[in-house]
Design a protein around this motif. Structure first.
Motif, PDB file in Angstrom:
ATOM      1  N   MET A 101      -4.504 -40.004  -7.070  1.00 11.77           N
ATOM      2  CA  MET A 101      -5.151 -39.056  -5.974  1.00 11.77           C
ATOM      3  C   MET A 101      -6.354 -39.641  -5.653  1.00 11.77           C
ATOM      4  O   MET A 101      -6.716 -39.448  -4.301  1.00 11.77           O
ATOM      5  N   LEU A 102      -7.279 -40.370  -6.322  1.00 12.60           N
ATOM      6  CA  LEU A 102      -8.347 -40.952  -5.969  1.00 12.60           C
ATOM      7  C   LEU A 102      -8.539 -42.330  -5.583  1.00 12.60           C
ATOM      8  O   LEU A 102      -9.658 -42.690  -5.076  1.00 12.60           O
ATOM      9  N   ASP A 103      -7.251 -42.510  -5.167  1.00 13.86           N
ATOM     10  CA  ASP A 103      -7.196 -44.040  -4.653  1.00 13.86           C
ATOM     11  C   ASP A 103      -7.750 -44.021  -3.098  1.00 13.86           C
ATOM     12  O   ASP A 103      -8.632 -45.390  -2.711  1.00 13.86           O
ATOM     13  N   VAL A 104      -7.755 -43.194  -2.527  1.00 12.12           N
ATOM     14  CA  VAL A 104      -8.290 -43.194  -1.133  1.00 12.12           C
ATOM     15  C   VAL A 104      -9.785 -43.198  -1.139  1.00 12.12           C
ATOM     16  O   VAL A 104     -10.217 -43.352   0.012  1.00 12.12           O
ATOM     17  N   VAL A 105     -10.385 -42.802  -1.974  1.00 13.18           N
ATOM     18  CA  VAL A 105     -11.817 -42.862  -2.326  1.00 13.18           C
ATOM     19  C   VAL A 105     -12.376 -44.587  -1.645  1.00 13.18           C
ATOM     20  O   VAL A 105     -13.723 -44.569  -1.411  1.00 13.18           O
ATOM     21  N   SER A 106     -11.730 -45.408  -2.264  1.00  7.49           N
ATOM     22  CA  SER A 106     -12.356 -46.660  -1.925  1.00  7.49           C
ATOM     23  C   SER A 106     -12.239 -47.085  -0.310  1.00  7.49           C
ATOM     24  O   SER A 106     -12.871 -47.938   0.068  1.00  7.49           O
ATOM     25  N   GLN A 107     -11.472 -46.091   0.392  1.00 10.17           N
ATOM     26  CA  GLN A 107     -11.745 -46.232   1.860  1.00 10.17           C
ATOM     27  C   GLN A 107     -12.587 -45.612   2.471  1.00 10.17           C
ATOM     28  O   GLN A 107     -12.943 -45.572   3.563  1.00 10.17           O
ATOM     29  N   VAL A 108     -13.382 -44.721   1.762  1.00 10.92           N
ATOM     30  CA  VAL A 108     -14.393 -44.014   2.379  1.00 10.92           C
ATOM     31  C   VAL A 108     -15.707 -44.854   2.618  1.00 10.92           C
ATOM     32  O   VAL A 108     -16.375 -45.456   1.637  1.00 10.92           O
ATOM     33  N   LYS A 109     -16.567 -45.004   3.705  1.00 10.88           N
ATOM     34  CA  LYS A 109     -17.429 -45.683   4.053  1.00 10.88           C
ATOM     35  C   LYS A 109     -18.680 -44.806   4.258  1.00 10.88           C
ATOM     36  O   LYS A 109     -18.509 -43.653   5.234  1.00 10.88           O
ATOM     37  N   VAL A 110     -19.768 -44.980   3.959  1.00 12.00           N
ATOM     38  CA  VAL A 110     -21.034 -44.336   4.304  1.00 12.00           C
ATOM     39  C   VAL A 110     -21.985 -45.117   5.116  1.00 12.00           C
ATOM     40  O   VAL A 110     -22.136 -46.261   4.618  1.00 12.00           O
ATOM     41  N   SER A 111     -22.786 -44.601   6.209  1.00 14.59           N
ATOM     42  CA  SER A 111     -23.444 -45.394   6.947  1.00 14.59           C
ATOM     43  C   SER A 111     -24.798 -45.791   6.111  1.00 14.59           C
ATOM     44  O   SER A 111     -25.567 -46.966   6.561  1.00 14.59           O
ATOM     45  N   ASP A 112     -25.388 -45.135   5.193  1.00 12.25           N
ATOM     46  CA  ASP A 112     -26.198 -45.474   4.485  1.00 12.25           C
ATOM     47  C   ASP A 112     -26.180 -46.542   3.246  1.00 12.25           C
ATOM     48  O   ASP A 112     -25.160 -46.143   2.504  1.00 12.25           O
ATOM     49  N   SER A 113     -26.356 -47.863   3.561  1.00 13.82           N
ATOM     50  CA  SER A 113     -26.109 -48.730   2.409  1.00 13.82           C
ATOM     51  C   SER A 113     -26.522 -48.596   1.215  1.00 13.82           C
ATOM     52  O   SER A 113     -26.181 -49.323   0.440  1.00 13.82           O
ATOM     53  N   GLY A 114     -27.508 -47.724   0.929  1.00 12.85           N
ATOM     54  CA  GLY A 114     -28.162 -47.405  -0.177  1.00 12.85           C
ATOM     55  C   GLY A 114     -27.403 -46.455  -1.079  1.00 12.85           C
ATOM     56  O   GLY A 114     -27.813 -46.195  -2.340  1.00 12.85           O
ATOM     57  N   VAL A 115     -26.327 -45.845  -0.488  1.00 15.34           N
ATOM     58  CA  VAL A 115     -25.552 -44.772  -1.011  1.00 15.34           C
ATOM     59  C   VAL A 115     -24.321 -45.314  -1.605  1.00 15.34           C
ATOM     60  O   VAL A 115     -23.578 -45.968  -0.605  1.00 15.34           O
ATOM     61  N   ARG A 116     -23.773 -45.202  -2.854  1.00 20.40           N
ATOM     62  CA  ARG A 116     -22.551 -45.575  -3.241  1.00 20.40           C
ATOM     63  C   ARG A 116     -21.682 -44.543  -3.752  1.00 20.40           C
ATOM     64  O   ARG A 116     -22.185 -43.437  -4.215  1.00 20.40           O
ATOM     65  N   ILE A 117     -20.254 -44.492  -3.224  1.00 21.31           N
ATOM     66  CA  ILE A 117     -19.315 -43.543  -3.446  1.00 21.31           C
ATOM     67  C   ILE A 117     -18.457 -44.051  -4.415  1.00 21.31           C
ATOM     68  O   ILE A 117     -17.754 -45.079  -3.737  1.00 21.31           O
ATOM     69  N   GLU A 118     -18.158 -43.738  -5.309  1.00 21.28           N
ATOM     70  CA  GLU A 118     -17.310 -44.290  -6.381  1.00 21.28           C
ATOM     71  C   GLU A 118     -16.414 -43.093  -6.891  1.00 21.28           C
ATOM     72  O   GLU A 118     -16.425 -42.135  -6.979  1.00 21.28           O
ATOM     73  N   SER A 266     -16.508 -36.362   3.565  1.00 19.44           N
ATOM     74  CA  SER A 266     -15.424 -35.386   4.193  1.00 19.44           C
ATOM     75  C   SER A 266     -14.578 -36.188   5.079  1.00 19.44           C
ATOM     76  O   SER A 266     -13.378 -35.947   4.905  1.00 19.44           O
ATOM     77  N   ASN A 267     -15.134 -36.582   6.366  1.00 17.26           N
ATOM     78  CA  ASN A 267     -14.433 -37.466   7.087  1.00 17.26           C
ATOM     79  C   ASN A 267     -13.540 -38.576   7.015  1.00 17.26           C
ATOM     80  O   ASN A 267     -12.360 -38.637   7.178  1.00 17.26           O
ATOM     81  N   GLY A 268     -14.172 -39.396   5.907  1.00 18.87           N
ATOM     82  CA  GLY A 268     -13.421 -40.576   5.499  1.00 18.87           C
ATOM     83  C   GLY A 268     -12.165 -40.146   4.588  1.00 18.87           C
ATOM     84  O   GLY A 268     -11.183 -40.736   4.558  1.00 18.87           O
ATOM     85  N   LEU A 269     -12.263 -39.091   3.745  1.00 22.78           N
ATOM     86  CA  LEU A 269     -11.166 -38.590   2.989  1.00 22.78           C
ATOM     87  C   LEU A 269     -10.281 -38.078   3.848  1.00 22.78           C
ATOM     88  O   LEU A 269      -8.938 -38.261   3.598  1.00 22.78           O
ATOM     89  N   LYS A 270     -10.712 -37.463   4.736  1.00 20.96           N
ATOM     90  CA  LYS A 270      -9.629 -36.618   5.880  1.00 20.96           C
ATOM     91  C   LYS A 270      -8.971 -37.672   6.503  1.00 20.96           C
ATOM     92  O   LYS A 270      -7.555 -37.742   6.595  1.00 20.96           O
ATOM     93  N   GLU A 271      -9.367 -38.718   7.031  1.00 23.68           N
ATOM     94  CA  GLU A 271      -8.772 -39.797   7.832  1.00 23.68           C
ATOM     95  C   GLU A 271      -8.017 -40.691   6.787  1.00 23.68           C
ATOM     96  O   GLU A 271      -6.808 -40.960   7.136  1.00 23.68           O
ATOM     97  N   ALA A 272      -8.465 -40.942   5.484  1.00 24.42           N
ATOM     98  CA  ALA A 272      -7.682 -41.627   4.693  1.00 24.42           C
ATOM     99  C   ALA A 272      -6.498 -40.794   4.255  1.00 24.42           C
ATOM    100  O   ALA A 272      -5.227 -41.657   3.953  1.00 24.42           O
ATOM    101  N   MET A 273      -6.499 -39.713   4.242  1.00 25.63           N
ATOM    102  CA  MET A 273      -5.246 -38.832   3.574  1.00 25.63           C
ATOM    103  C   MET A 273      -4.266 -38.476   4.698  1.00 25.63           C
ATOM    104  O   MET A 273      -3.317 -38.041   4.506  1.00 25.63           O
TER     105      MET A 273
END
Length: 346
Positions: A101-118, A266-273
């Motif tokens: 289920m959570l494999d798609v999270v690795s495809q999510v990118k955020v513009s703030d380089s200081g923020v990590r999504i894991e 939200s947009n990253g997950l939507k596009e990945a899934m």
């Protein structure tokens, strides 16, 4: 015939197919009334009657898990390409398996380089006893949350436990997913997504675990079910109002994620899934790292304030985008720049 193109009405007809218990969490009278007032008619689909004999529909939303329904929907979509199906069953199916289920999270990118999504570290504990050793081999530390592999909406799929030590693993029904528990201040962020829109709400979560691994190893109860944890918290709150107040104040102090982060994840997950109606649970540790810990398809949107407007807007946007796409395709066909539309899910 069920095709929406035959309808002369300007009103939108949205067909919905849900199990009864799920329907109550989405299609409430307040939504039906609000949508109707704004030109959207919500129509219950009779799953015992062929879809081709029902309608007309401009859009279909659904949350049924069986293969027979997926086949009926595929057949309907192939014969009615102008009806928008939200969403394709094969894409939704990726959320029924907690392992991937959570494999798609690795495809999510955020513009703030200081923020990590894991995603928290996780492994699957199988039936073989030797698998218990893999916890340390893969550097997954106690405590862990034990989750059923299937996320299919059944009561069993919601049976989870917080496991403190190896003794707690022995009573688990395997195979089971073990997800490393991340301290997050006892607060979870639930983000609801409908097309281009997303709403984030703050909810109470499991409290932080402050014991060391050595202390956890000595706990006589190796695991606690979430229901047991809830009852223990209720009992504690009744006995100590001061602690309850302090916990509430601590939760209030935890800031919501920036709107930009919520939107980009939200947009990253939507596009990945490739799906448009879902929610995800996100937590933040003491270092500011965000963890996506769960994703659910077409959740109980009714918990949101003003959810009627939220979903009605989505239905109208879906129909408007489809209408615009059809007009663009027809124009391209006339100009000889494109082939006629094929029959497929939208």
């Amino acid at each position: 015939m069920a095709s929406s193109s035959s309808s002369s009405s300007n009103r939108l007809r949205v067909g919905y197919a849900f199990p009864p218990n799920k329907e109550r969490n989405v299609i409430r009278p307040s939504l039906v009334d609000y949508a109707k007032l704004h030109g959207v008619d919500l129509v219950r689909i009779d799953i015992q009657t062929p879809l081709l004999h029902q309608g007309p529909f401009h859009c279909i939303i659904h949350k049924l898990y069986d293969d027979a329904w997926a086949e009926h929907l595929q057949d309907f979509a192939s014969k009615n390409p102008d009806v928008v199906v939200v969403d394709r069953p094969d894409l939704i199916a990726q959320l029924y398996d907690r392992v991937s289920m959570l494999d798609v999270v690795s495809q999510v990118k955020v513009s703030d380089s200081g923020v990590r999504i894991e995603v928290p570290k996780q492994i699957v504990l199988k039936q073989e006893d030797g698998e218990i050793d893999s916890i340390r081999d893969l550097d997954v530390k106690f405590p862990v949350i034990a989750k059923p592999l299937a996320s299919d909406g059944s009561a069993k799929s919601h049976e989870m436990s917080l496991v403190f030590n190896r003794r707690g693993l022995k009573d688990l029904e395997t195979p089971v997913l073990l997800q490393e528990f991340v301290n997050h201040g006892g607060v979870m962020f639930k983000v609801y997504v409908a097309g281009e829109e997303s709403v984030c709400v703050k909810r109470k979560s499991l409290p932080d675990v402050t014991e060391t691994e050595e202390e956890l190893e000595k706990k006589p109860d190796g695991a606690m079910k979430f229901s047991q944890i809830s009852r223990a918290e209720e009992k504690s709150e009744k006995c100590d109002g001061a602690e309850k107040k302090a916990a509430a104040e601590k939760e209030e102090e935890i800031e919501m994620p920036p709107e930009k982060i919520v939107r980009e994840v939200s947009n990253g997950l939507k596009e990945a899934m490739g799906i448009r109606l879902f929610n995800f649970d996100m937590i933040r540790d003491g270092n500011g790292t965000y963890y996506v810990i769960d994703i659910n398809y077409l959740p109980g949107f009714a918990v949101l304030p003003e959810y009627e407007q939220f979903l009605t807007k989505f239905f109208k946007e879906v129909a408007e985008k489809k209408k615009k796409k059809v007009e663009e395709d027809d124009s391209a066909i006339e100009d000889g720049k494109a082939k006629p539309r094929c029959c497929c899910f939208q």
